[in-house]
Design an enzyme around this catalytic site. Structure first.
Site, PDB file in Angstrom:
ATOM      1  CG  HIS A 296      -2.057  -1.068   0.979  1.00  0.00           C
ATOM      2  ND1 HIS A 296      -3.150  -0.881   0.156  1.00  0.00           N
ATOM      3  CD2 HIS A 296      -2.160  -2.323   1.466  1.00  0.00           C
ATOM      4  CE1 HIS A 296      -3.895  -1.986   0.161  1.00  0.00           C
ATOM      5  NE2 HIS A 296      -3.308  -2.885   0.935  1.00  0.00           N
TER       6      HIS A 296
ATOM      7  CG  ASP B 231      -0.395  -5.639  -8.388  1.00  0.00           C
ATOM      8  OD1 ASP B 231       0.517  -5.522  -7.550  1.00  0.00           O
ATOM      9  OD2 ASP B 231      -1.595  -5.743  -8.081  1.00  0.00           O
TER      10      ASP B 231
HETATM   11  C1  GLA Z   1      -2.912  -4.413  -5.038  1.00  0.00           C
HETATM   12  C2  GLA Z   1      -2.756  -3.260  -6.031  1.00  0.00           C
HETATM   13  C3  GLA Z   1      -1.336  -2.695  -6.002  1.00  0.00           C
HETATM   14  C4  GLA Z   1      -0.903  -2.362  -4.574  1.00  0.00           C
HETATM   15  C5  GLA Z   1      -1.191  -3.533  -3.617  1.00  0.00           C
HETATM   16  C6  GLA Z   1      -0.941  -3.180  -2.190  1.00  0.00           C
HETATM   17  O1  GLA Z   1      -2.126  -5.502  -5.413  1.00  0.00           O
HETATM   18  O2  GLA Z   1      -3.061  -3.681  -7.334  1.00  0.00           O
HETATM   19  O3  GLA Z   1      -1.270  -1.559  -6.817  1.00  0.00           O
HETATM   20  O4  GLA Z   1      -1.495  -1.191  -4.125  1.00  0.00           O
HETATM   21  O5  GLA Z   1      -2.531  -3.986  -3.742  1.00  0.00           O
HETATM   22  O6  GLA Z   1       0.407  -2.958  -1.967  1.00  0.00           O
END
Ligand code: GLA
Length: 394
Positions: A36, A179
């Protein structure tokens, strides 16, 4: 399924011969630390997996984009000229979203038949959606480039950004860039140290000195995760707005140091908002320290930061829940486990643990039994291999 099996299946479904068939793939990811922080302009430290989304693709003469998933038995058909019509699809919306954003960015696409084979467990916090998005982006751009004789190499960071936009605008999840970036830019046996503010990054060799990365899935379905995710994001924005009045130079939470935060945190009157910001500022600091620990081959210290990260996500950011907490507690009881934490957005999904190679079998037994006894759920384990990012398989 092997590539030969997938091609056979493709021909069974769509007809024709092997001629013109191309294959693309993009992986899921595990985030080692830095949770996050991405949408706050902070640091993250993910690694691409060998679990992936693979697309068997063949161009068509018209503007239809047809898709089938091997595992779900779902079949969807859509036109590249009517992309605003498919937002409500349960499966296929990520792909049409990517096509939509690519066209808006000026890419020329052609119709195609696509068969998806996904090995990233769905909704488990290992970025099954980013894997599908980036695999789709690489597929559509590659087919379009060939059809229209475009020689330009594919810009993978742009593919990540377009995939993120698709998720934000088309699917409606306000996710950060981690991601999609990890899926697009992964490198075998390396983690990615990424600064989400300016997208500068470094591939760091993952030399774990006799330790393995073990992923454990709570197998708890994530309910309402998207709305809670968006809520956390707006709480961070609210915190930054207040702090920014006193720290006018900062452009995001990720730019605020622990010292500055401690000086000004009392200005945030709402305790929940203050806790959210405290997590982000401290977590960002932990990513820097963890990367340094890894660089010094100090796995024990790296593990300590992982544990601190989980505690902060549990107590300050409040995104863990009983299943993730139980998995981590059981993991930390096992001799040979250096550290363990939730990975991804939270609210269910997976944990990541660093486990001494000779203890992995025992870890799986003991954590599995302990977790089942306490929650009634059976977990799944993956000994993860760190693989390459999105690409065409030749
Ligand atoms: C999900 C979101 C990412 C990131 C994570 C938490 O995977 O897609 O962008 O914010 O949560 O770290």
């Amino acid at each position: 399924m092997t590539i030969a099996d997938l091609k056979k299946k493709f021909i069974e479904i769509y007809g024709g011969t092997e001629e013109g068939i191309r294959i693309f793939t993009s992986p899921g990811r595990v985030n080692l630390i830095g949770e996050h922080t991405d949408y706050n302009g902070g640091y993250v430290f993910p690694a691409a997996l060998t679990l992936s989304s693979t697309v068997i693709a063949r161009p068509r003469a018209d503007r239809m984009m047809n898709m089938i998933a091997t595992d779900l038995g779902i079949q969807v058909e859509g036109s590249l000229d009517r992309l605003d019509e498919y937002k409500a699809l349960k499966w296929g919306n990520y792909q049409y979203g990517v096509a939509d954003e690519l066209q808006k960015a000026g890419y020329r696409l052609i119709g195609c038949d696509l068969l998806y084979h996904d090995t990233v467990p769905l909704g488990a916090g290992l970025s099954s959606s980013a894997a599908i998005e980036v695999a789709t982006a690489v597929t559509l751009v590659s087919l379009g480039n060939t059809a229209f004789n475009v020689e330009r190499p594919i810009d993978m960071i742009e593919m990540a950004l377009i995939s993120q936009k698709a998720e934000n605008n088309y699917v409606g999840v306000n996710c950060g860039i981690m991601d999609q970036f990890a899926s697009a830019m992964g490198k075998k046996d390396h983690a990615i140290f990424l600064n989400c503010r300016d997208l500068s990054y470094k591939h760091v060799p993952l030399n774990l000195k006799g330790y393995s990365i073990v992923i454990a899935n709570t197998n708890k379905k994530r309910g309402l995760a998207d709305s809670k995710y968006n809520e956390r994001r707006s709480q961070c924005e609210a915190a930054f707005e207040i702090l920014n009045k006193f720290l006018p130079e900062a452009t995001c939470l990720g730019e605020i140091s622990m010292d500055d935060f401690n000086k000004h945190k009392h200005k945030i009157k709402d305790e929940t908002i203050r806790k959210r910001a405290e997590h982000v500022v401290a977590e960002d600091d932990r990513v820097l320290r963890s990367a340094e620990a890894l660089n010094n081959d100090d796995i024990a210290l790296f593990g300590k930061y992982m544990i601190a990260s989980h505690e902060s996500l549990r107590d300050l950011y409040e995104v863990t829940g009983v299943e993730l907490d139980t998995l981590v507690e059981e993991a930390l009881k096992v001799d040979g486990c250096a550290g363990s934490r939730m990975t991804g957005a939270g609210f269910g999904g997976c944990t990541v643990s660093i486990v001494r190679e000779d203890a992995v079998g025992r870890f799986i037994d003991e954590v599995g039994n302990g977790y089942t006894a306490r929650t009634g759920l059976a977990p799944s384990f993956y000994i993860s291999e760190v693989g390459d990012g999105g690409r065409e398989l030749k």
